[in-house]
Design a protein around this motif. Structure first.
Motif, PDB file in Angstrom:
ATOM      1  N   LYS A 154      -3.019 -10.407   7.651  1.00 53.08           N
ATOM      2  CA  LYS A 154      -4.072  -9.532   8.178  1.00 53.08           C
ATOM      3  C   LYS A 154      -5.392  -9.798   7.467  1.00 53.08           C
ATOM      4  O   LYS A 154      -6.448  -9.858   8.107  1.00 53.08           O
ATOM      5  CB  LYS A 154      -3.681  -8.064   8.024  1.00 53.08           C
ATOM      6  CG  LYS A 154      -2.622  -7.608   8.997  1.00 53.08           C
ATOM      7  CD  LYS A 154      -2.255  -6.158   8.775  1.00 53.08           C
ATOM      8  CE  LYS A 154      -1.086  -5.750   9.653  1.00 53.08           C
ATOM      9  NZ  LYS A 154      -0.661  -4.360   9.378  1.00 53.08           N
ATOM     10  N   ALA A 155      -5.344  -9.969   6.151  1.00 49.62           N
ATOM     11  CA  ALA A 155      -6.558 -10.271   5.386  1.00 49.62           C
ATOM     12  C   ALA A 155      -7.121 -11.625   5.802  1.00 49.62           C
ATOM     13  O   ALA A 155      -8.337 -11.775   5.973  1.00 49.62           O
ATOM     14  CB  ALA A 155      -6.255 -10.246   3.893  1.00 49.62           C
ATOM     15  N   LEU A 156      -6.253 -12.594   5.994  1.00 46.36           N
ATOM     16  CA  LEU A 156      -6.689 -13.921   6.437  1.00 46.36           C
ATOM     17  C   LEU A 156      -7.305 -13.851   7.824  1.00 46.36           C
ATOM     18  O   LEU A 156      -8.337 -14.472   8.092  1.00 46.36           O
ATOM     19  CB  LEU A 156      -5.504 -14.891   6.428  1.00 46.36           C
ATOM     20  CG  LEU A 156      -5.767 -16.317   6.878  1.00 46.36           C
ATOM     21  CD1 LEU A 156      -6.824 -16.977   6.008  1.00 46.36           C
ATOM     22  CD2 LEU A 156      -4.481 -17.116   6.855  1.00 46.36           C
ATOM     23  N   GLN A 157      -6.708 -13.066   8.702  1.00 44.69           N
ATOM     24  CA  GLN A 157      -7.232 -12.912  10.054  1.00 44.69           C
ATOM     25  C   GLN A 157      -8.627 -12.300  10.019  1.00 44.69           C
ATOM     26  O   GLN A 157      -9.520 -12.719  10.761  1.00 44.69           O
ATOM     27  CB  GLN A 157      -6.290 -12.053  10.883  1.00 44.69           C
ATOM     28  CG  GLN A 157      -6.665 -11.976  12.340  1.00 44.69           C
ATOM     29  CD  GLN A 157      -5.641 -11.190  13.148  1.00 44.69           C
ATOM     30  OE1 GLN A 157      -4.887 -10.376  12.607  1.00 44.69           O
ATOM     31  NE2 GLN A 157      -5.604 -11.439  14.430  1.00 44.69           N
ATOM     32  N   THR A 158      -8.842 -11.334   9.133  1.00 46.62           N
ATOM     33  CA  THR A 158     -10.167 -10.719   8.984  1.00 46.62           C
ATOM     34  C   THR A 158     -11.178 -11.750   8.508  1.00 46.62           C
ATOM     35  O   THR A 158     -12.295 -11.829   9.038  1.00 46.62           O
ATOM     36  CB  THR A 158     -10.085  -9.541   7.993  1.00 46.62           C
ATOM     37  OG1 THR A 158      -9.157  -8.581   8.484  1.00 46.62           O
ATOM     38  CG2 THR A 158     -11.434  -8.885   7.799  1.00 46.62           C
ATOM     39  N   ASP A 159     -10.800 -12.542   7.521  1.00 51.13           N
ATOM     40  CA  ASP A 159     -11.701 -13.586   7.014  1.00 51.13           C
ATOM     41  C   ASP A 159     -12.029 -14.603   8.103  1.00 51.13           C
ATOM     42  O   ASP A 159     -13.179 -15.036   8.244  1.00 51.13           O
ATOM     43  CB  ASP A 159     -11.081 -14.297   5.817  1.00 51.13           C
ATOM     44  CG  ASP A 159     -10.999 -13.422   4.581  1.00 51.13           C
ATOM     45  OD1 ASP A 159     -11.723 -12.399   4.523  1.00 51.13           O
ATOM     46  OD2 ASP A 159     -10.216 -13.761   3.668  1.00 51.13           O
TER      47      ASP A 159
ATOM     48  N   LEU B 163      12.750  -7.958   3.687  1.00 53.37           N
ATOM     49  CA  LEU B 163      11.838  -7.109   4.434  1.00 53.37           C
ATOM     50  C   LEU B 163      10.553  -6.877   3.646  1.00 53.37           C
ATOM     51  O   LEU B 163       9.452  -6.955   4.195  1.00 53.37           O
ATOM     52  CB  LEU B 163      12.505  -5.773   4.772  1.00 53.37           C
ATOM     53  CG  LEU B 163      11.628  -4.754   5.507  1.00 53.37           C
ATOM     54  CD1 LEU B 163      11.158  -5.298   6.843  1.00 53.37           C
ATOM     55  CD2 LEU B 163      12.387  -3.449   5.685  1.00 53.37           C
ATOM     56  N   LYS B 164      10.688  -6.618   2.374  1.00 56.50           N
ATOM     57  CA  LYS B 164       9.519  -6.406   1.517  1.00 56.50           C
ATOM     58  C   LYS B 164       8.650  -7.668   1.477  1.00 56.50           C
ATOM     59  O   LYS B 164       7.426  -7.593   1.575  1.00 56.50           O
ATOM     60  CB  LYS B 164       9.955  -6.024   0.110  1.00 56.50           C
ATOM     61  CG  LYS B 164       8.812  -5.721  -0.826  1.00 56.50           C
ATOM     62  CD  LYS B 164       9.301  -5.317  -2.203  1.00 56.50           C
ATOM     63  CE  LYS B 164       8.111  -5.102  -3.126  1.00 56.50           C
ATOM     64  NZ  LYS B 164       8.541  -4.785  -4.495  1.00 56.50           N
ATOM     65  N   GLU B 165       9.283  -8.838   1.360  1.00 53.41           N
ATOM     66  CA  GLU B 165       8.550 -10.101   1.346  1.00 53.41           C
ATOM     67  C   GLU B 165       7.794 -10.315   2.655  1.00 53.41           C
ATOM     68  O   GLU B 165       6.641 -10.739   2.654  1.00 53.41           O
ATOM     69  CB  GLU B 165       9.505 -11.269   1.097  1.00 53.41           C
ATOM     70  CG  GLU B 165      10.053 -11.331  -0.304  1.00 53.41           C
ATOM     71  CD  GLU B 165      11.098 -12.423  -0.479  1.00 53.41           C
ATOM     72  OE1 GLU B 165      11.307 -13.232   0.450  1.00 53.41           O
ATOM     73  OE2 GLU B 165      11.715 -12.458  -1.552  1.00 53.41           O
ATOM     74  N   VAL B 166       8.449 -10.029   3.768  1.00 47.32           N
ATOM     75  CA  VAL B 166       7.812 -10.190   5.078  1.00 47.32           C
ATOM     76  C   VAL B 166       6.621  -9.240   5.216  1.00 47.32           C
ATOM     77  O   VAL B 166       5.552  -9.627   5.700  1.00 47.32           O
ATOM     78  CB  VAL B 166       8.843  -9.967   6.217  1.00 47.32           C
ATOM     79  CG1 VAL B 166       8.156  -9.823   7.568  1.00 47.32           C
ATOM     80  CG2 VAL B 166       9.839 -11.112   6.252  1.00 47.32           C
ATOM     81  N   GLN B 167       6.780  -8.001   4.758  1.00 47.12           N
ATOM     82  CA  GLN B 167       5.684  -7.033   4.832  1.00 47.12           C
ATOM     83  C   GLN B 167       4.503  -7.474   3.980  1.00 47.12           C
ATOM     84  O   GLN B 167       3.344  -7.330   4.385  1.00 47.12           O
ATOM     85  CB  GLN B 167       6.175  -5.642   4.413  1.00 47.12           C
ATOM     86  CG  GLN B 167       7.101  -5.025   5.430  1.00 47.12           C
ATOM     87  CD  GLN B 167       7.774  -3.760   4.946  1.00 47.12           C
ATOM     88  OE1 GLN B 167       7.949  -3.547   3.747  1.00 47.12           O
ATOM     89  NE2 GLN B 167       8.187  -2.917   5.883  1.00 47.12           N
ATOM     90  N   GLU B 168       4.775  -8.039   2.800  1.00 50.18           N
ATOM     91  CA  GLU B 168       3.704  -8.551   1.950  1.00 50.18           C
ATOM     92  C   GLU B 168       2.975  -9.700   2.639  1.00 50.18           C
ATOM     93  O   GLU B 168       1.745  -9.796   2.593  1.00 50.18           O
ATOM     94  CB  GLU B 168       4.265  -8.996   0.602  1.00 50.18           C
ATOM     95  CG  GLU B 168       4.708  -7.855  -0.284  1.00 50.18           C
ATOM     96  CD  GLU B 168       5.448  -8.311  -1.530  1.00 50.18           C
ATOM     97  OE1 GLU B 168       5.663  -9.531  -1.706  1.00 50.18           O
ATOM     98  OE2 GLU B 168       5.826  -7.439  -2.332  1.00 50.18           O
TER      99      GLU B 168
END
Length: 72
Positions: A25-30, A14-19
């Motif tokens: 999200k950062a890639l989508q912004t770029d 779960l932690k890996e998926v959240q990371e």
């Protein structure tokens, strides 16, 4: 696997998926910024073209990995 081990493994995944979601999200912004430049017919910077080049390389790598995984 015990219940505790299973729960720990699930929490780790779960932690890996959240990371990964944060990275996406950062890639989508770029990508949105780059798309806006293209839509507005703005000149792309060398960093922009390097970014697009990196994406192409990553896409090719992911296809290769998927192909190898499918053949196993």
């Amino acid at each position: 696997m015990t219940q505790t081990e299973l729960k720990n493994a699930q929490q780790l995944k779960l932690k890996e998926v959240q990371e990964q979601q944060e990275k996406l999200k950062a890639l989508q912004t770029d990508l949105a910024k780059l798309n806006a430049k293209v839509s507005n017919h703005e000149e792309l910077t060398p960093e922009d073209t390097n970014f697009v080049s990196s994406l192409g390389w990553l896409s090719a790598l992911s296809v290769t990995v998927a192909t190898v995984a499918a053949s196993l």
